[in-house]
Write a protein that holds these residues in place. Sequence first.
Motif, PDB file in Angstrom:
ATOM      1  N   THR A 189      -1.386  -4.289  -5.260  1.00 28.84           N
ATOM      2  CA  THR A 189      -0.791  -2.969  -5.113  1.00 28.84           C
ATOM      3  C   THR A 189      -1.890  -1.914  -5.082  1.00 28.84           C
ATOM      4  O   THR A 189      -2.784  -1.918  -5.945  1.00 28.84           O
ATOM      5  CB  THR A 189       0.183  -2.661  -6.262  1.00 28.84           C
ATOM      6  OG1 THR A 189       1.233  -3.630  -6.261  1.00 28.84           O
ATOM      7  CG2 THR A 189       0.800  -1.273  -6.103  1.00 28.84           C
ATOM      8  N   TYR A 190      -1.821  -1.042  -4.083  1.00 30.65           N
ATOM      9  CA  TYR A 190      -2.781   0.046  -3.941  1.00 30.65           C
ATOM     10  C   TYR A 190      -2.010   1.355  -3.861  1.00 30.65           C
ATOM     11  O   TYR A 190      -1.040   1.471  -3.112  1.00 30.65           O
ATOM     12  CB  TYR A 190      -3.624  -0.121  -2.676  1.00 30.65           C
ATOM     13  CG  TYR A 190      -4.370  -1.420  -2.596  1.00 30.65           C
ATOM     14  CD1 TYR A 190      -5.690  -1.521  -3.019  1.00 30.65           C
ATOM     15  CD2 TYR A 190      -3.752  -2.566  -2.091  1.00 30.65           C
ATOM     16  CE1 TYR A 190      -6.377  -2.714  -2.943  1.00 30.65           C
ATOM     17  CE2 TYR A 190      -4.434  -3.769  -2.010  1.00 30.65           C
ATOM     18  CZ  TYR A 190      -5.746  -3.839  -2.442  1.00 30.65           C
ATOM     19  OH  TYR A 190      -6.426  -5.031  -2.360  1.00 30.65           O
ATOM     20  N   ASN A 191      -2.481   2.341  -4.604  1.00 27.42           N
ATOM     21  CA  ASN A 191      -1.806   3.637  -4.627  1.00 27.42           C
ATOM     22  C   ASN A 191      -2.842   4.736  -4.432  1.00 27.42           C
ATOM     23  O   ASN A 191      -3.763   4.890  -5.243  1.00 27.42           O
ATOM     24  CB  ASN A 191      -1.079   3.816  -5.960  1.00 27.42           C
ATOM     25  CG  ASN A 191      -0.054   4.924  -5.926  1.00 27.42           C
ATOM     26  OD1 ASN A 191       0.207   5.513  -4.880  1.00 27.42           O
ATOM     27  ND2 ASN A 191       0.530   5.236  -7.075  1.00 27.42           N
ATOM     28  N   PHE A 192      -2.701   5.478  -3.347  1.00 24.14           N
ATOM     29  CA  PHE A 192      -3.612   6.575  -3.030  1.00 24.14           C
ATOM     30  C   PHE A 192      -2.937   7.881  -3.435  1.00 24.14           C
ATOM     31  O   PHE A 192      -1.902   8.246  -2.878  1.00 24.14           O
ATOM     32  CB  PHE A 192      -3.953   6.575  -1.543  1.00 24.14           C
ATOM     33  CG  PHE A 192      -4.733   5.358  -1.113  1.00 24.14           C
ATOM     34  CD1 PHE A 192      -6.104   5.430  -0.908  1.00 24.14           C
ATOM     35  CD2 PHE A 192      -4.096   4.141  -0.935  1.00 24.14           C
ATOM     36  CE1 PHE A 192      -6.826   4.309  -0.520  1.00 24.14           C
ATOM     37  CE2 PHE A 192      -4.805   3.009  -0.543  1.00 24.14           C
ATOM     38  CZ  PHE A 192      -6.167   3.091  -0.341  1.00 24.14           C
ATOM     39  N   GLY A 193      -3.506   8.571  -4.410  1.00 20.24           N
ATOM     40  CA  GLY A 193      -2.909   9.798  -4.908  1.00 20.24           C
ATOM     41  C   GLY A 193      -3.178  10.974  -3.994  1.00 20.24           C
ATOM     42  O   GLY A 193      -4.058  10.934  -3.117  1.00 20.24           O
ATOM     43  N   VAL A 228       0.835  -1.198   0.000  1.00 18.34           N
ATOM     44  CA  VAL A 228       0.000   0.000   0.000  1.00 18.34           C
ATOM     45  C   VAL A 228       0.871   1.248   0.000  1.00 18.34           C
ATOM     46  O   VAL A 228       1.837   1.341   0.755  1.00 18.34           O
ATOM     47  CB  VAL A 228      -0.931   0.012   1.225  1.00 18.34           C
ATOM     48  CG1 VAL A 228      -1.914   1.169   1.140  1.00 18.34           C
ATOM     49  CG2 VAL A 228      -1.667  -1.316   1.351  1.00 18.34           C
ATOM     50  N   HIS A 229       0.528   2.203  -0.863  1.00 14.17           N
ATOM     51  CA  HIS A 229       1.269   3.451  -0.980  1.00 14.17           C
ATOM     52  C   HIS A 229       0.351   4.633  -0.653  1.00 14.17           C
ATOM     53  O   HIS A 229      -0.745   4.762  -1.207  1.00 14.17           O
ATOM     54  CB  HIS A 229       1.819   3.618  -2.404  1.00 14.17           C
ATOM     55  CG  HIS A 229       2.716   2.490  -2.833  1.00 14.17           C
ATOM     56  ND1 HIS A 229       4.079   2.493  -2.657  1.00 14.17           N
ATOM     57  CD2 HIS A 229       2.415   1.300  -3.431  1.00 14.17           C
ATOM     58  CE1 HIS A 229       4.596   1.371  -3.131  1.00 14.17           C
ATOM     59  NE2 HIS A 229       3.611   0.630  -3.604  1.00 14.17           N
ATOM     60  N   ASN A 230       0.806   5.475   0.271  1.00 10.64           N
ATOM     61  CA  ASN A 230       0.175   6.772   0.554  1.00 10.64           C
ATOM     62  C   ASN A 230      -1.239   6.679   1.117  1.00 10.64           C
ATOM     63  O   ASN A 230      -2.032   7.610   0.940  1.00 10.64           O
ATOM     64  CB  ASN A 230       0.145   7.639  -0.719  1.00 10.64           C
ATOM     65  CG  ASN A 230       1.514   7.824  -1.329  1.00 10.64           C
ATOM     66  OD1 ASN A 230       2.510   7.962  -0.629  1.00 10.64           O
ATOM     67  ND2 ASN A 230       1.567   7.798  -2.659  1.00 10.64           N
ATOM     68  N   ILE A 231      -1.562   5.598   1.808  1.00  8.53           N
ATOM     69  CA  ILE A 231      -2.913   5.512   2.382  1.00  8.53           C
ATOM     70  C   ILE A 231      -3.134   6.570   3.451  1.00  8.53           C
ATOM     71  O   ILE A 231      -4.273   6.917   3.788  1.00  8.53           O
ATOM     72  CB  ILE A 231      -3.186   4.104   2.944  1.00  8.53           C
ATOM     73  CG1 ILE A 231      -4.704   3.933   3.183  1.00  8.53           C
ATOM     74  CG2 ILE A 231      -2.377   3.855   4.212  1.00  8.53           C
ATOM     75  CD1 ILE A 231      -5.119   2.524   3.536  1.00  8.53           C
ATOM     76  N   ASP A 232      -2.039   7.137   3.978  1.00  4.89           N
ATOM     77  CA  ASP A 232      -2.177   8.210   4.972  1.00  4.89           C
ATOM     78  C   ASP A 232      -2.942   9.397   4.415  1.00  4.89           C
ATOM     79  O   ASP A 232      -3.569  10.147   5.170  1.00  4.89           O
ATOM     80  CB  ASP A 232      -0.800   8.669   5.446  1.00  4.89           C
ATOM     81  CG  ASP A 232      -0.118   7.640   6.335  1.00  4.89           C
ATOM     82  OD1 ASP A 232      -0.805   6.681   6.746  1.00  4.89           O
ATOM     83  OD2 ASP A 232       1.088   7.786   6.611  1.00  4.89           O
ATOM     84  N   VAL A 233      -2.915   9.567   3.089  1.00  9.79           N
ATOM     85  CA  VAL A 233      -3.665  10.661   2.465  1.00  9.79           C
ATOM     86  C   VAL A 233      -5.155  10.500   2.759  1.00  9.79           C
ATOM     87  O   VAL A 233      -5.848  11.455   3.135  1.00  9.79           O
ATOM     88  CB  VAL A 233      -3.408  10.704   0.944  1.00  9.79           C
ATOM     89  CG1 VAL A 233      -4.330  11.720   0.266  1.00  9.79           C
ATOM     90  CG2 VAL A 233      -1.955  11.024   0.650  1.00  9.79           C
TER      91      VAL A 233
END
Length: 289
Positions: free
Chosen positions: A234-238, A72-77
């Motif tokens: 893969t998950y990417n949160f922009g 997971v990428h950038n889920i903090d957004v």
Amino acid sequence: MSSFLFNLLLKPAAPPPNGAAVQQPHVPYNIDWIFPRLRRPNRLWHIASTGVIGLVGFFSKIVIVWLNKARVHNIDVLENALENRPKGKSLLTVSNHHSCFDDPGIWGLLKLRNVCNKNVIRWSMAAHDICFTCKAHSLFFMYGKCIPVVRGAGVYQPAVDLCIEKLKLGHWVHVFPEGKVNMTKEDLRFKWGVGRIIYEAPDLPIIIPIWHIGMDDVLPNEPPYYLRMGKKLTYNFGNPIDLSALMERLRASPVSEEEARKIITDRIQDEMMILKQETERLHSEYVKS
């Protein structure tokens, strides 16, 4: 998976301009009774929704986080928007749609206090001919904060109206702008419903794009239909898409509502395609690792 004043905020959307008639697709099961319940949830709805959201949220976390291999990428957004956005500020998320388990599966990545919280989790449109085919299914998805959308009925339909109303209340709404499960993964033109939702929201929502890869490995789109384990996802949160300058320009210039919807939708799609390329690179690196 997934309540103005009252009369003012619940006022139906204006009909299509110029009195244009819209041919409605056939709806074999009557879903009209669902919308009043979603607009003004009663005590029973809140109790049932708490149970459904909690159960589905926990199940999603088991499947995605514990039984599969999610990077997971950038889920903090998204987490930050859920927990720290100003009171009354609405949130709109948009993502690609590759599997029937995208929603609720994606939300299994969230903290338990968010994914299992009926007051936090998203409102989402769900296909009437898949999720709302009988009373039992309709109740389950209604309690899961899903709004029945009739594909082919255009942007002026109750589901889109209700999404706008939920944004007016400061809620979180999720949209799959491809309008269907994209089984071929081609670059489909996004549906203009997302453009109307943004254009008619009285206060510009926080808009967070999401791209994911591998959900159709967890729940394939061809039989046998059962959840798989051990898949690399893969998950990417922009970062939030800033449309403030675009919205000011559209409201100041003499463009039609139709043209405004198109411009907004195209901008969302452009941002999503950038995120797609980045996510494909990240997923390729993950698979090779």
